[in-house]
Enzyme design. Structure first.
Site, PDB file in Angstrom:
ATOM      1  CE1 TYR A 126      -3.363   0.370  16.855  1.00 34.39           C
ATOM      2  CE2 TYR A 126      -4.304   1.218  14.626  1.00 34.39           C
ATOM      3  CZ  TYR A 126      -3.148   1.286  15.998  1.00 34.39           C
ATOM      4  OH  TYR A 126      -2.380   2.828  16.127  1.00 34.39           O
ATOM      5  CG  ASP A 171      -8.795   8.541   6.755  1.00 39.86           C
ATOM      6  OD1 ASP A 171      -7.709   8.910   6.499  1.00 39.86           O
ATOM      7  OD2 ASP A 171      -8.738   9.124   8.012  1.00 39.86           O
ATOM      8  CG  HIS A 200     -14.146  -0.485  10.015  1.00 39.27           C
ATOM      9  ND1 HIS A 200     -13.427  -1.791  10.630  1.00 39.27           N
ATOM     10  CD2 HIS A 200     -12.787   0.643  10.189  1.00 39.27           C
ATOM     11  CE1 HIS A 200     -12.166  -1.550  10.136  1.00 39.27           C
ATOM     12  NE2 HIS A 200     -11.898  -0.223   9.696  1.00 39.27           N
ATOM     13  CG  PHE A 237      -4.608  -3.986   7.890  1.00 37.06           C
ATOM     14  CD1 PHE A 237      -5.756  -4.523   7.468  1.00 37.06           C
ATOM     15  CD2 PHE A 237      -4.507  -2.216   7.984  1.00 37.06           C
ATOM     16  CE1 PHE A 237      -7.130  -3.773   7.082  1.00 37.06           C
ATOM     17  CE2 PHE A 237      -5.428  -1.691   7.656  1.00 37.06           C
ATOM     18  CZ  PHE A 237      -7.167  -2.492   6.956  1.00 37.06           C
ATOM     19  CE  LYS A 254      -7.227   2.269   4.862  1.00 34.21           C
ATOM     20  NZ  LYS A 254      -7.605   3.946   4.626  1.00 34.21           N
TER      21      LYS A 254
HETATM   22  P1  IMP Z   1      -5.628   5.495   6.807  1.00 37.62           P
HETATM   23  O1  IMP Z   1      -5.387   4.584   5.647  1.00 37.62           O
HETATM   24  O2  IMP Z   1      -5.547   7.031   7.328  1.00 37.62           O
HETATM   25  O3  IMP Z   1      -7.277   4.943   6.687  1.00 37.62           O
HETATM   26  O4  IMP Z   1      -5.667   4.918   8.373  1.00 37.62           O
HETATM   27  C1  IMP Z   1      -6.268   4.011   8.768  1.00 37.62           C
HETATM   28  C2  IMP Z   1      -5.412   3.280   9.973  1.00 37.62           C
HETATM   29  O5  IMP Z   1      -6.071   3.431  11.153  1.00 37.62           O
HETATM   30  C3  IMP Z   1      -4.323   1.488  10.024  1.00 37.62           C
HETATM   31  O6  IMP Z   1      -3.119   2.396   9.259  1.00 37.62           O
HETATM   32  C4  IMP Z   1      -4.603   1.248  10.868  1.00 37.62           C
HETATM   33  O7  IMP Z   1      -3.745   1.476  11.316  1.00 37.62           O
HETATM   34  C5  IMP Z   1      -5.597   1.541  11.073  1.00 37.62           C
HETATM   35  N1  IMP Z   1      -7.073   0.691  10.824  1.00 37.62           N
HETATM   36  C6  IMP Z   1      -7.886   0.780  10.208  1.00 37.62           C
HETATM   37  N2  IMP Z   1      -8.980   0.389   9.885  1.00 37.62           N
HETATM   38  C7  IMP Z   1      -8.319  -0.532  10.075  1.00 37.62           C
HETATM   39  C8  IMP Z   1      -8.939  -2.493   9.851  1.00 37.62           C
HETATM   40  O8  IMP Z   1      -9.588  -2.656   9.171  1.00 37.62           O
HETATM   41  N3  IMP Z   1      -7.668  -3.057  11.145  1.00 37.62           N
HETATM   42  C9  IMP Z   1      -6.519  -2.697  11.385  1.00 37.62           C
HETATM   43  N4  IMP Z   1      -5.981  -1.254  11.580  1.00 37.62           N
HETATM   44  C10 IMP Z   1      -7.611  -0.520  11.398  1.00 37.62           C
END
Ligand code: IMP
Length: 197
Positions: free
Chosen positions: A153, A76, A180, A151, A12
């Site tokens: 999905y 998020d 997104h 990374f 990220k």
């Molecule tokens: P967060 O860190 O709680 O926002 O978790 C986001 C999770 O959503 C990640 O660990 C991935 O499993 C999924 N995710 C969010 N954005 C992406 C992306 O750009 N590519 C692939 N998976 C994503």
């Protein structure tokens, strides 16, 4: 603006640096005692509530330190699958680490409806003010895992705005142009620019 990105996900940070640096914002990971923050995520709520909970936790972590007055950014995000009523959604990170991408492909074996979307909420917090921007990337879940980039999905997500490849088969630039997170960060940079005018 110098922005400290509070996240434990280096992918990220890389996407945010690539997106916001050309627009004049210096993005660095927020490190507290050399460590990326380890957030306690409220699991039952939407992305926005989780993002605001992360801001609150990040603010507490840097209270009384030299970083106290810095601009903090959180993001998020998650994958929302139509035929699974938006699952895994806010649980995306947990589901990725447990059921895994294989598990998601198995869950969709019996259905032709493979529609899905990535969603992101990005927030910058500075001097008691917050700026927020959201992004959505519509697409579908592939039949198999393809590609090694990105990374999460990405090996099973095919964006509608792309050329049929999964996000993991695309370059980082091509993914950010339609993703997104790319949309949320671009929106954030626009609201920050108009706020500082
Ligand atoms: P967060 O860190 O709680 O926002 O978790 C986001 C999770 O959503 C990640 O660990 C991935 O499993 C999924 N995710 C969010 N954005 C992406 C992306 O750009 N590519 C692939 N998976 C994503």
């Amino acid at each position: 603006m110098r922005i400290l990105f509070a996240t434990g996900n280096p992918h990220k940070v890389a996407e945010a640096v690539q997106m916001l640096s050309p627009l004049g914002h210096g993005v660095e990971p927020l490190l507290v005692d050399g460590e990326a923050p380890d957030f306690v995520e409220p699991q039952a709520e939407g992305l926005e509530a989780v993002a605001f909970a992360k801001i609150e936790q990040a603010r507490m972590m840097i209270e009384g330190t030299e970083l106290e007055d810095s601009a903090i950014m959180v993001e998020d995000s998650g994958l929302f699958i139509d035929s699974l009523d938006g699952f895994p959604g806010a649980y995306s990170s947990f589901v990725e680490g447990t059921v895994g991408l294989d598990g998601i492909l198995r869950l969709l074996e019996e259905t032709d409806d493979r529609g899905a979307e990535y969603r992101a909420v990005a927030i910058v917090d500075l001097d008691g003010r917050t700026w927020q921007s959201n992004g959505v990337c519509r697409g579908r879940i592939s039949e198999e895992m393809l590609g090694t980039g990105g990374f999460g999905y990405d090996p099973i997500f095919i964006p509608n705005e792309g050329d049929g490849r999964t996000c993991a088969q695309m370059s980082a630039e091509d993914k950010s142009a339609i993703s997104h997170r790319g949309q949320a960060l671009k929106g954030l940079s626009e609201v920050l620019s108009s706020a500082s005018r």
